[in-house]
Design a protein around this motif. Structure first.
Motif, PDB file in Angstrom:
ATOM      1  N   ILE A  35       0.826  -1.198   0.000  1.00  9.12           N
ATOM      2  CA  ILE A  35       0.000   0.000   0.000  1.00  9.12           C
ATOM      3  C   ILE A  35       0.867   1.257   0.000  1.00  9.12           C
ATOM      4  O   ILE A  35       2.082   1.208   0.216  1.00  9.12           O
ATOM      5  CB  ILE A  35      -0.965   0.023   1.205  1.00  9.12           C
ATOM      6  CG1 ILE A  35      -0.182   0.066   2.530  1.00  9.12           C
ATOM      7  CG2 ILE A  35      -1.919  -1.166   1.153  1.00  9.12           C
ATOM      8  CD1 ILE A  35      -1.066   0.279   3.747  1.00  9.12           C
ATOM      9  N   ARG A  36       0.228   2.391  -0.262  1.00  2.44           N
ATOM     10  CA  ARG A  36       0.889   3.696  -0.307  1.00  2.44           C
ATOM     11  C   ARG A  36       0.385   4.522   0.870  1.00  2.44           C
ATOM     12  O   ARG A  36      -0.820   4.614   1.107  1.00  2.44           O
ATOM     13  CB  ARG A  36       0.558   4.383  -1.628  1.00  2.44           C
ATOM     14  CG  ARG A  36       1.279   5.693  -1.920  1.00  2.44           C
ATOM     15  CD  ARG A  36       1.029   6.063  -3.376  1.00  2.44           C
ATOM     16  NE  ARG A  36       1.753   7.259  -3.771  1.00  2.44           N
ATOM     17  CZ  ARG A  36       1.189   8.456  -3.969  1.00  2.44           C
ATOM     18  NH1 ARG A  36      -0.126   8.596  -3.781  1.00  2.44           N
ATOM     19  NH2 ARG A  36       1.899   9.492  -4.350  1.00  2.44           N
TER      20      ARG A  36
ATOM     21  N   LEU B 137      -5.057  11.736  -3.083  1.00  2.00           N
ATOM     22  CA  LEU B 137      -3.630  11.460  -3.209  1.00  2.00           C
ATOM     23  C   LEU B 137      -3.318  10.009  -3.530  1.00  2.00           C
ATOM     24  O   LEU B 137      -2.153   9.625  -3.574  1.00  2.00           O
ATOM     25  CB  LEU B 137      -2.912  11.879  -1.916  1.00  2.00           C
ATOM     26  CG  LEU B 137      -3.052  13.364  -1.552  1.00  2.00           C
ATOM     27  CD1 LEU B 137      -2.510  13.627  -0.154  1.00  2.00           C
ATOM     28  CD2 LEU B 137      -2.322  14.238  -2.566  1.00  2.00           C
ATOM     29  N   ASN B 138      -4.343   9.210  -3.756  1.00  2.00           N
ATOM     30  CA  ASN B 138      -4.164   7.796  -4.104  1.00  2.00           C
ATOM     31  C   ASN B 138      -3.338   7.051  -3.055  1.00  2.00           C
ATOM     32  O   ASN B 138      -2.529   6.181  -3.376  1.00  2.00           O
ATOM     33  CB  ASN B 138      -3.508   7.661  -5.486  1.00  2.00           C
ATOM     34  CG  ASN B 138      -3.586   6.232  -6.011  1.00  2.00           C
ATOM     35  OD1 ASN B 138      -4.538   5.507  -5.735  1.00  2.00           O
ATOM     36  ND2 ASN B 138      -2.571   5.819  -6.759  1.00  2.00           N
ATOM     37  N   CYS B 139      -3.547   7.401  -1.788  1.00  2.00           N
ATOM     38  CA  CYS B 139      -2.901   6.696  -0.677  1.00  2.00           C
ATOM     39  C   CYS B 139      -3.957   5.863   0.037  1.00  2.00           C
ATOM     40  O   CYS B 139      -5.066   6.340   0.286  1.00  2.00           O
ATOM     41  CB  CYS B 139      -2.268   7.685   0.302  1.00  2.00           C
ATOM     42  SG  CYS B 139      -0.889   8.632  -0.388  1.00  2.00           S
TER      43      CYS B 139
ATOM     44  N   ILE C 204       5.714   5.822   0.267  1.00  2.00           N
ATOM     45  CA  ILE C 204       5.313   6.823   1.253  1.00  2.00           C
ATOM     46  C   ILE C 204       5.387   8.192   0.580  1.00  2.00           C
ATOM     47  O   ILE C 204       6.404   8.528  -0.039  1.00  2.00           O
ATOM     48  CB  ILE C 204       6.226   6.800   2.489  1.00  2.00           C
ATOM     49  CG1 ILE C 204       6.134   5.445   3.206  1.00  2.00           C
ATOM     50  CG2 ILE C 204       5.864   7.929   3.460  1.00  2.00           C
ATOM     51  CD1 ILE C 204       7.134   5.264   4.340  1.00  2.00           C
ATOM     52  N   LEU C 205       4.307   8.959   0.673  1.00  2.00           N
ATOM     53  CA  LEU C 205       4.281  10.324   0.150  1.00  2.00           C
ATOM     54  C   LEU C 205       4.549  11.273   1.313  1.00  2.00           C
ATOM     55  O   LEU C 205       3.730  11.402   2.218  1.00  2.00           O
ATOM     56  CB  LEU C 205       2.922  10.626  -0.483  1.00  2.00           C
ATOM     57  CG  LEU C 205       2.710  12.042  -1.031  1.00  2.00           C
ATOM     58  CD1 LEU C 205       3.734  12.364  -2.119  1.00  2.00           C
ATOM     59  CD2 LEU C 205       1.284  12.208  -1.563  1.00  2.00           C
TER      60      LEU C 205
ATOM     61  N   LEU D  78      -7.807  10.556   6.415  1.00  2.00           N
ATOM     62  CA  LEU D  78      -7.733   9.311   5.661  1.00  2.00           C
ATOM     63  C   LEU D  78      -8.549   9.402   4.377  1.00  2.00           C
ATOM     64  O   LEU D  78      -8.100   8.993   3.298  1.00  2.00           O
ATOM     65  CB  LEU D  78      -8.219   8.141   6.511  1.00  2.00           C
ATOM     66  CG  LEU D  78      -8.290   6.778   5.810  1.00  2.00           C
ATOM     67  CD1 LEU D  78      -6.923   6.380   5.271  1.00  2.00           C
ATOM     68  CD2 LEU D  78      -8.844   5.715   6.749  1.00  2.00           C
ATOM     69  N   PHE D  79      -9.740   9.980   4.468  1.00  2.00           N
ATOM     70  CA  PHE D  79     -10.591  10.131   3.283  1.00  2.00           C
ATOM     71  C   PHE D  79      -9.903  11.010   2.243  1.00  2.00           C
ATOM     72  O   PHE D  79      -9.909  10.709   1.051  1.00  2.00           O
ATOM     73  CB  PHE D  79     -11.940  10.735   3.678  1.00  2.00           C
ATOM     74  CG  PHE D  79     -12.873  10.942   2.520  1.00  2.00           C
ATOM     75  CD1 PHE D  79     -13.564   9.877   1.971  1.00  2.00           C
ATOM     76  CD2 PHE D  79     -13.061  12.212   1.970  1.00  2.00           C
ATOM     77  CE1 PHE D  79     -14.427  10.066   0.893  1.00  2.00           C
ATOM     78  CE2 PHE D  79     -13.913  12.406   0.901  1.00  2.00           C
ATOM     79  CZ  PHE D  79     -14.607  11.322   0.359  1.00  2.00           C
ATOM     80  N   GLN D  80      -9.276  12.098   2.709  1.00  2.00           N
ATOM     81  CA  GLN D  80      -8.557  12.985   1.802  1.00  2.00           C
ATOM     82  C   GLN D  80      -7.388  12.251   1.147  1.00  2.00           C
ATOM     83  O   GLN D  80      -7.152  12.375  -0.061  1.00  2.00           O
ATOM     84  CB  GLN D  80      -8.045  14.211   2.550  1.00  2.00           C
ATOM     85  CG  GLN D  80      -7.269  15.178   1.658  1.00  2.00           C
ATOM     86  CD  GLN D  80      -6.646  16.315   2.455  1.00  2.00           C
ATOM     87  OE1 GLN D  80      -6.641  16.293   3.683  1.00  2.00           O
ATOM     88  NE2 GLN D  80      -6.129  17.312   1.769  1.00  2.00           N
TER      89      GLN D  80
END
Length: 397
Positions: free
Chosen positions: A198-199, A237-239, A341-342, A230-232
């Motif tokens: 996951i990202r 951001l595709n995380c 990780i972003l 988390l929703f954002q």
């Protein structure tokens, strides 16, 4: 030497819990006459289904704990001024049981969860209870709901003990009245795409926990502030989740609702599995976290360390090619690999594929085999209960 503010309360509760507690022998059971159809084990979602029955018991100062009951699942009836609805005085646990390869149903380390539940109850100001009696009742509930335990090696029965403050009084004080209940439900994988890397979004503006706070306790109030970030992260951001940071040095604390692990070669050239320490109250003492540490230490092949990991140290190790694997651990997923990780607009690539690292996969397989008793292990506790005993004091609904 630091003295805990809650030590006197904790000692008092230890003395009182066996005197003032509900008892499994007093349990009254009412069975439903309208059982629900059970969902297929194929593609079971996480947390969407509940079984037919629940456990419930109430506490008031005048009467102590009421008679414990197992009854059909139905909406709770609480006053709109109940403290839980206004001040979030609530705690919960997440446990699982499994239909094992020998046909028996077993729970995974239930006393670890109930010990943590007791600590959370002390911190939340809830009345004492005997966690051993609660375990007996949970086993009775599972025995009644045994056909809800999936016949699948990819699924389990999720168990959710919960305590809420029910006193109808608008004031920030310890609630006089409380309710403890347990619901269960068949569940599949937490991540529906399976165990893929996951990202994570690592944004220092969001903080999950802080020293002296409640990050080390299993309370619903810890989770509500994480929902919007988390929703954002997911939508914009595709995380898939968030890497929670703390402090000016951006300490890496938890991965979403999971404990965090990093496998790297440390600056001394040693292969090391490191996870943030529990001291300081920033980290939830996860049962799976504890299990991972014990398993890898038992293998005795790599160094295992509990210490602070900062983003600076992590990025340095990543740039030097020393980071091998990153994963989260928790009841829902066992382990979940992290691929990217972003952080501050920078993409940190641990792996460019969705593949699972060798250690992450080995840990997952080992614990999963324990869950289903492919590897017999004392962590798995049988719920074998004589049917006549478990259904004593039964009435029809």
């Amino acid at each position: 030497m630091m003295v805990s503010l809650f030590q006197p309360v904790r000692n008092t509760i230890r003395c009182a819990r066996f005197i003032s507690s509900f008892r499994a022998d007093d349990l009254h059971i009412t069975l439903t006459d309208k059982p629900k159809p059970k969902p297929s084990d194929d593609n079971l979602p996480f947390g969407k289904n509940t079984s037919d029955h629940m456990f419930e018991v109430d506490y008031t100062p005048a009467l102590g704990w009421s008679r414990p009951v197992i009854r059909p699942v139905e909406p709770l009836k609480i006053h709109p001024a109940a403290k839980v609805l206004h001040y979030a005085q609530e705690l919960f646990e997440g446990m699982k049981c499994y239909r094992c390869v020998d046909g028996k149903i077993r729970m995974f380390r239930p006393m670890e969860n109930l010990n943590r539940m007791e600590r959370s109850a002390v911190r939340s100001g809830f009345p004492p209870f005997d966690r051993f009696e609660l375990l007996k009742i949970i086993k009775k509930l599972i025995n009644i709901e045994q056909e809800w335990v999936p016949y699948s090696k990819n699924c389990s029965l999720y168990i959710r003990p919960t305590m809420i403050a029910t006193e109808p009084c608008l004031g920030v004080t310890q609630s006089a009245d409380s309710k403890l209940y347990v619901i269960t439900g068949p569940t599949g994988a937490y991540f529906p795409t399976g165990m893929k890397a996951i990202r994570l979004l690592a944004d220092p503006q969001y903080v999950r926990a802080w020293p002296g706070g409640c990050g080390g306790f299993k309370m619903g109030s810890n989770y509500a502030p994480t929902v919007a970030p988390l929703f954002q992260a997911q939508k914009e951001l595709n995380c898939q989740s968030i890497l929670w940071l703390f402090g000016d040095d951006h300490q890496m604390t938890e991965a979403g609702t999971m404990n965090l692990f990093v496998l790297w070669t440390n600056e001394n050239g040693e292969e090391e599995l490191v996870t943030p320490p529990l001291e300081g109250g920033l980290i939830l003492p996860g049962v799976t976290r504890k299990s991972v540490l014990e398993v890898v230490r038992e293998w005795n092949e790599i160094k295992v360390t509990e210490e602070v990991i900062t983003m600076g140290a992590f990025i340095k190790a990543l740039n030097e090619g020393r980071v091998k694997e990153v994963f989260g651990s928790g009841t829902a997923s066992i382990v979940c690999p992290v691929g990217q990780i972003l952080y501050k607009g920078q993409e940190l690539h641990i792996t460019d594929t969705e593949d699972v690292g060798p250690l992450t996969k080995r840990i997952y397989n080992h614990i999963n085999e324990i869950h289903y008793y492919m590897k017999p292990h004392p962590w798995m506790e049988s719920i074998d209960i004589d049917a006549d005993e478990s259904l004593r004091n039964v009435t029809a609904n």
